[in-house]
Design an enzyme around this catalytic site. Structure first.
Site, PDB file in Angstrom:
ATOM      1  CG  HIS A  81      -0.248  -0.090   2.542  1.00 43.48           C
ATOM      2  ND1 HIS A  81       0.185   1.019   3.223  1.00 43.48           N
ATOM      3  CD2 HIS A  81       0.068  -1.153   3.326  1.00 43.48           C
ATOM      4  CE1 HIS A  81       0.756   0.658   4.359  1.00 43.48           C
ATOM      5  NE2 HIS A  81       0.695  -0.661   4.451  1.00 43.48           N
ATOM      6  CB  CYS A 108       1.966  -5.008   5.227  1.00 41.40           C
ATOM      7  SG  CYS A 108       0.896  -6.083   6.211  1.00 41.40           S
TER       8      CYS A 108
END
Length: 239
Positions: free
Chosen positions: A164, A180
């Site tokens: 992302h 992440c």
């Protein structure tokens, strides 16, 4: 404010020659301010743009087929393989969750300006930061998932592993305490457009990273130093 609460990256310091010369003009243009979906994505300050953080074309040594995304959380790179011995390489920031997953997965979901909900563990361990967002945070400039998100599935099940964007540009190139795999918003926009649903993603183990990237050392500023960096092709070289 969540932007301050999630400011997880350390300040970066560039080599003297990069401070004096700055990144190339085409790189500055690529990471300029963008209007997207009614939101403004801020320009990335030049001090955060180095060959280890901005997108480049490299001589790729892995065996993955063109169209594959390869995440190396140890070297802090994401590759999009484009052909034999060629790949786009993006600088990434890697959170604890990003280092806790390896192997293969498939992109089954892609979102524009995704919403975000902290995990129960995040709320339990740091309620002063995350409790107010227990019901979720809509997409937008202060959302920690940034402008786009790619959701990885394995065996038809969500792995909760995400690729992302980020509103914390200083984190790119660093290991962080949460999250992440994150890219500059300008780069997640680029990657999101290049990869379709069904794209295979391979996340390297530490041993695979060492075999392909060589010895990696973290310097005093939290950056990875590569003892044998790959060839970087001039801008415009066919990928």
């Amino acid at each position: 404010m969540i932007g301050g609460a999630l400011a997880l990256g350390a300040c970066q310091r560039m080599p003297v020659e990069e401070i004096l010369l700055g990144p190339p003009a085409h790189v500055m243009a690529r990471y300029g301010q963008i209007e997207d979906g009614g939101f403004q994505i801020r320009a990335v300050p030049p001090r955060y743009l180095t060959e280890r953080t901005y997108r480049v074309i490299v001589a790729y040594t892995g065996s993955e087929a063109p169209g594959t995304i390869v995440v190396d959380p140890w070297a802090r790179f994401l590759y999009l393989v484009t052909g034999p011995q060629r790949a786009y390489r993006y600088g990434i920031a890697v959170g604890r969750a990003g280092r806790g997953f390896s192997g293969d997965a498939v992109i089954r979901r892609k979102e524009h300006w995704p919403s975000w909900t902290p995990t129960r563990n995040m709320i339990r361990t740091e309620p002063e930061l995350y409790a107010e967002y227990a019901g979720g945070l809509p997409g937008g400039p202060i959302n920690p998932l940034g402008a786009r998100a790619l959701y990885l599935y394995r065996g038809g099940r969500d792995t909760y592993y995400r690729i992302h964007g980020t509103n914390e540009v200083s984190s790119i190139g660093h290991a962080t305490s949460a999250g992440c795999i994150r890219l500059f918003n300008q780069d997640i926009l680029d990657l999101h457009e290049r990869v379709p649903l069904g794209t295979r993603v391979h996340v390297r183990t530490k041993a695979q990273s060492r075999a392909l990237e060589g010895e990696l050392i973290e310097d005093e500023n939290g950056f990875i130093v590569q003892t044998a960096p790959p060839t970087i092709w001039p801008e415009g070289e066919p990928a």
